[in-house]
Scaffold this active site. Structure first.
Site, mmCIF file in Angstrom:
data_model
loop_
_atom_site.group_PDB
_atom_site.id
_atom_site.type_symbol
_atom_site.label_atom_id
_atom_site.label_comp_id
_atom_site.label_asym_id
_atom_site.label_seq_id
_atom_site.Cartn_x
_atom_site.Cartn_y
_atom_site.Cartn_z
ATOM 1 C CD GLU A 35 -1.609 -1.994 1.138
ATOM 2 O OE1 GLU A 35 -0.027 -2.374 1.916
ATOM 3 O OE2 GLU A 35 -2.571 -3.561 1.121
ATOM 4 C CG HIS A 62 -10.948 -6.528 7.407
ATOM 5 N ND1 HIS A 62 -9.664 -7.582 8.099
ATOM 6 C CD2 HIS A 62 -10.000 -7.332 6.015
ATOM 7 C CE1 HIS A 62 -9.075 -7.871 7.289
ATOM 8 N NE2 HIS A 62 -8.910 -7.500 6.012
#
Ligand SMILES: Cc1ncc(C[n+]2csc(CCOP(=O)(O)OP(=O)(O)O)c2C)c(N)n1
Ligand SMILES: [Mg+2]
Lengths: 322, 339
Positions: free
Chosen positions: B72, B141
C-alpha cells in the site's frame, strides 16, 4: 573504460566543482547565522549526482533526499534559485516554502528533495510508471542513502519496478553511515548491489568517487531503462567529508584515519589528476573552470542573501491548486 | 449552500448500485481523459473485492488498470510520483483500514507538494478506499478513518452515501487537480438508487439536505445517512420532524448548510460511524458551538461508534455502531429537551 573526451572531462569537472563550491558557500552562510534551518551537505559525494545526471535528458525525472543540493544542481536547478531556497527566500525554486530539503523544479524534472528518508524511491518509481503508461521514453532516477535500503519502501519500490519493468535507475549513495549508525550495524547484508538479485534486476557496485565510472555505469542503466528493459540498482560507494548535518562534526563516530583515507579519494582531485597525467586537459583549463564557478557561486550567494522572505499575506497560497 | 437532490421520478430514472455508479464515473472519465489510470489489489480482471472496478480492466486494458502486489505504501507513493509526472492516478487501497500502511505518503508527500513547491507541481491523485464494517468484517477490516484526512490542509475528502453521490463526486474528484481521498462504504456498494443517464457532476463542498425537517438537525456521514433517514421516518410518528444533512465532502466542508439548518431547528445531533474522540463529529460540534451557540436550544449531541475495537460477533458489532434504534431514542431525547 572508454577514454573520455576533453569536453566530457571538463563538463563533469565543472559539475562537481559547482556542487562543491555551492556547498562550501552554504556552510559559510550557515555558520554566519544567516541561514534558517539546518543543512546536510554533499561534499565528498559530488561524483555521483554529476555522473548520473550527465546521462539524463532535461525531461527525465529525479527524486532526491535530505542531502539533495547536489542532485538539484546536477539536474539543472540554478545555483541562484537553490541558494535562495536554502535561505527561505522568495526567489528560491520553491519560493522559500520548502527550504533545504524541499527543492522542486518541474522545468528540469526535479520531483523534489525530501525530508523523509525513503519516499523519493517511490516518487521516482511512480514517475517511471507514468512515463510507461504515457508511452514516453523518459526515465526516472531515485537517489537515496544507505539508510533507505533497510526501509520497507525500498523493497516495495524495487519490487514494483522490477515486476512492471519500469524505467528507473536506483542510485544508492552508500556513504557507510546513516547519521552516526554504521551501515554494518544496520544490516547483515552490506552489499547493497547484491540485493538487486532479490528482484531479478541488474545491480552494480560502483566507485562513487570516480565520476567517469559513475558516468559509464549510469549510461548503461539509462539506456537499458529507455529501451524498456527495466530498472537497475547502482550502489555507489562514497563518503561524506563532514558531519551528517552542519553542526555535527562527524568525528565522534568516525575514525580520523577513515576520514583522511576518504579525503584522499576526493572525486574532484582524482578526475583532475588523471586528466592532467593523461595530458587531456591543462592546469590552466581547470583553473579557468574554477574561476567561472567561483563567480557563479558568489553571484548565487549575493542573490540569495538579497532575496526577501515571503510576505505573510501569501502564507495560505497554494494549499490547493485550481 | 446545499444542493437539492435531483427531481427523481422513479420510472424515468435508472436505478443502479453504489458500486456500479462508481464504475460509471470512472469509465466516463477514463474515456475522456487518457491521463487517468487505476491501480490497486484485485481491481483488474476480478473487478475489486466489492465489484468497485468491474469492467474497467476489460475496457481499458492492463496498462491503465493494474493489479498491484500487496504494498500500500508503494501504491500511494507511486501515485504521488505519477501525478507529479503528469498522470492522474487512482490508487484503490480497497479497505480503508490499510490506508494506515500508506498514510505517510498521503500526508507527508501528496498533501504538501503543491504548497512547498510554491504551486509549481500539482498532485492530481485519487486515493480510493472503502470504510466501515459490513457483515462482521472484524477488527482489522471495519475502520472508519477519515478524521485525520480532514485534519490535513491540502487534501480533499469525499464521503458519498448514495449511488447518485458516488458518481457525481467521483467525476469531480477525477477533474480535481489536488489529492482527493475518496471514501466509499463497504456496506453501501450493493445499495441501489436513481442515477440519471445524463452526465452530471457534484461540486465538492456542497452538503445535501437528504430530508427536510423542523425540530432537529441530524448531520450524518456515509452509511449513517441511511440510518438517520430511517430514524427520521420513525421519529415522524412521534411527532418529531428531523432534517437530515449529508455533508458529502469533509474537505472542503459546507458549514453553511448546517448552520442554516440549526438556525431553523435549534438542535443538532451528529451521527458518525467513527469514534467520537477527535472525530469529524467533534469538528462539526465545534463549528456550530463557535459560530451558532445562541441558535441552540439544547446541547449538541453526538451518536458515534462506542470506543472499542470493532468486535467480530454480530451482537457486539451491532451494539458498538450507531443503530437506527439508538438514533431514534437519542434524537427524541434531544428534541424533547426543554432544559
Ligand atoms: C523516515 C525517516 N526516519 C528518520 C529520519 C531522520 N533522518 C534524516 S537523515 C537520516 C539518516 C539517513 O542516512 P542515509 O540514508 O544513509 O543518508 P545520508 O545522510 O548518509 O546521506 C535520518 C535517520 C527521516 N528523515 N525520515
Ligand atoms: Mg548514509
Amino acid at each position: 573504460m572508454v577514454k573520455p573526451s576533453k569536453e566530457l572531462v571538463l563538463s563533469l569537472y565543472r559539475g562537481m566543482v559547482e556542487i562543491r563550491e555551492f556547498e562550501m558557500k552554504a556552510r559559510e552562510i550557515f555558520r554566519s547565522g544567516k541561514m534558517p534551518g539546518f543543512i546536510h551537505v554533499y561534499i565528498g559525494e559530488e561524483a555521483i549526482a554529476t555522473g548520473i545526471c550527465a546521462q539524463l535528458r532535461k525531461d527525465d525525472y529525479v527524486a532526491s533526499t535530505h542531502r539533495g543540493h547536489g542532485h538539484a544542481i546536477a539536474k539543472g536547478i540554478s545555483a541562484r534559485s537553490s541558494m535562495a531556497e536554502l535561505m527561505g527566500a522568495i526567489d528560491g525554486c520553491s519560493g522559500g516554502r520548502g527550504g533545504t530539503m524541499h527543492l522542486y523544479e518541474p522545468e528540469v524534472g526535479f520531483l523534489g528533495s525530501n525530508g523523509v528518508v525513503p519516499p523519493g524511491i517511490l516518487i521516482a518509481t511512480g514517475a517511471a510508471l507514468s512515463a510507461k503508461v504515457r508511452k514516453s521514453d523518459q526515465v526516472a532516477v531515485a537517489f537515496f542513502g544507505d539508510g533507505a535500503v533497510n526501509n520497507g519502501a525500498f523493497h516495495e519500490g524495487l519490487n514494483f519496478a522490477a515486476t512492471w519493468n519500469l524505467p528507473v535507475i536506483y542510485v544508492c549513495e552508500n556513504n557507510l553511515y546513516a547519521t552516526e549508525m554504521p551501515f554494518e550495524q544496520a544490516t547483515k547484508n552490506t552489499d547493497v548491489a547484491s540485493r538487486a538479485a532479490a528482484y531479478k534486476i541488474p545491480g552494480y557496485q560502483v566507485d562513487g568517487n570516480n565520476v567517469l565510472e559513475v558516468y559509464e555505469r549510469a549510461g548503461e542503466a539509462v539506456a537499458r531503462a529507455r529501451r524498456g528493459e527495466g530498472p537497475t540498482l547502482l550502489e555507489c560507494r562514497t563518503y561524506r567529508w563532514f558531519g551528517h548535518h552542519e553542526g555535527d562534526a562527524g568525528t565522534s563516530y568516525r575514525a580520523k584515519e577513515e576520514i583522511a583515507k576518504w579525503r584522499e579519494l576526493d572525486p574532484v582531485r582524482r578526475l583532475r589528476d588523471k586528466a592532467l597525467a593523461d595530458s587531456l586537459v591543462t592546469a590552466e583549463e581547470f583553473a579557468q573552470v574554477d574561476r567561472d564557478v567561483e563567480k557563479v557561486i558568489n553571484d548565487a550567494a549575493e542573490y540569495a542573501l538579497k532575496s526577501p522572505q515571503p510576505d505573510v499575506s501569501t502564507a495560505l497560497d497554494h494549499v490547493f491548486s485550481n | 449552500m446545499s444542493q437539492a437532490e435531483p427531481e427523481i421520478s422513479q420510472d424515468a430514472q435508472r436505478v443502479i448500485t453504489y458500486a456500479e455508479a462508481g464504475v460509471e464515473a470512472l469509465q466516463e472519465e477514463m474515456r475522456r481523459d487518457p491521463s487517468i489510470f487505476y491501480i490497486g489489489q484485485g481491481i483488474g480482471p476480478r473487478g475489486g473485492n466489492f465489484q468497485q472496478s468491474r469492467g474497467l480492466w476489460a475496457e481499458f486494458g492492463g496498462d491503465r488498470v493494474r493489479d498491484t502486489p500487496i504494498a500500500e505504501r508503494a501504491q500511494a507513493g507511486l501515485g504521488v510520483g505519477a501525478a507529479l509526472a503528469g498522470s492522474h492516478p487512482v490508487v484503490d487501497i480497497v479497505f480503508l483500514d490499510f490506508v494506515l500502511e500508506a498514510i505517510c505518503e498521503i500526508i507527508q508527500q501528496a498533501s504538501t507538494i503543491h504548497y512547498i513547491s510554491d504551486g509549481k507541481f500539482k498532485v492530481p491523485l485519487v486515493i480510493r478506499a472503502a470504510g466501515g464494517g459490513v457483515r462482521s468484517t472484524g477488527p482489522h477490516h471495519s475502520h472508519t478513518f477519515y478524521s485525520f484526512f480532514m485534519h490535513i490542509p491540502g487534501l480533499k475528502v469525499a464521503l458519498p452515501s448514495t449511488p447518485y453521490d458516488v458518481k457525481g463526486l467521483m467525476k469531480t474528484a477525477l477533474r480535481d487537480q489536488n489529492p482527493v481521498v475518496f471514501i466509499d462504504h463497504k456496506g453501501l456498494y450493493g445499495v441501489k438508487g436513481p442515477v440519471p443517464k445524463e452526465e452530471y457532476l457534484i461540486p465538492f463542498g456542497k452538503a445535501a439536505i437528504k430530508r427536510t425537517g423542523e425540530h432537529v438537525t441530524i448531520v450524518a456521514l456515509s452509511q449513517m445517512v441511511h440510518r438517520a433517514l430511517q430514524a427520521a421516518t420513525l421519529l415522524e410518528k412521534q411527532g418529531i420532524s428531523a432534517e437530515v444533512i449529508d455533508p458529502r465532502t469533509l474537505a472542503p466542508f459546507d458549514s453553511e448548510t448546517i448552520l442554516t439548518s440549526v438556525a431553523k431547528t435549534g438542535r443538532l445531533v451528529i451521527v458518525d460511524e467513527a469514534y467520537a474522540a477527535c472525530g469529524v463529529s467533534a469538528e462539526i460540534a465545534a463549528i456550530v458551538a463557535t459560530q451558532a451557540l445562541y441558535d441552540l436550544d439544547s446541547p449538541i449531541h453526538r451518536i458515534c461508534a462506542l470506543p472499542a475495537p470493532h468486535a467480530f460477533s454480530p451482537s457486539l458489532d451491532n451494539y458498538l455502531i450507531p443503530s437506527v434504534d439508538r438514533i431514534v431514542s437519542e434524537v427524541a431525547r434531544v428534541a424533547k429537551d426543554r432544559s
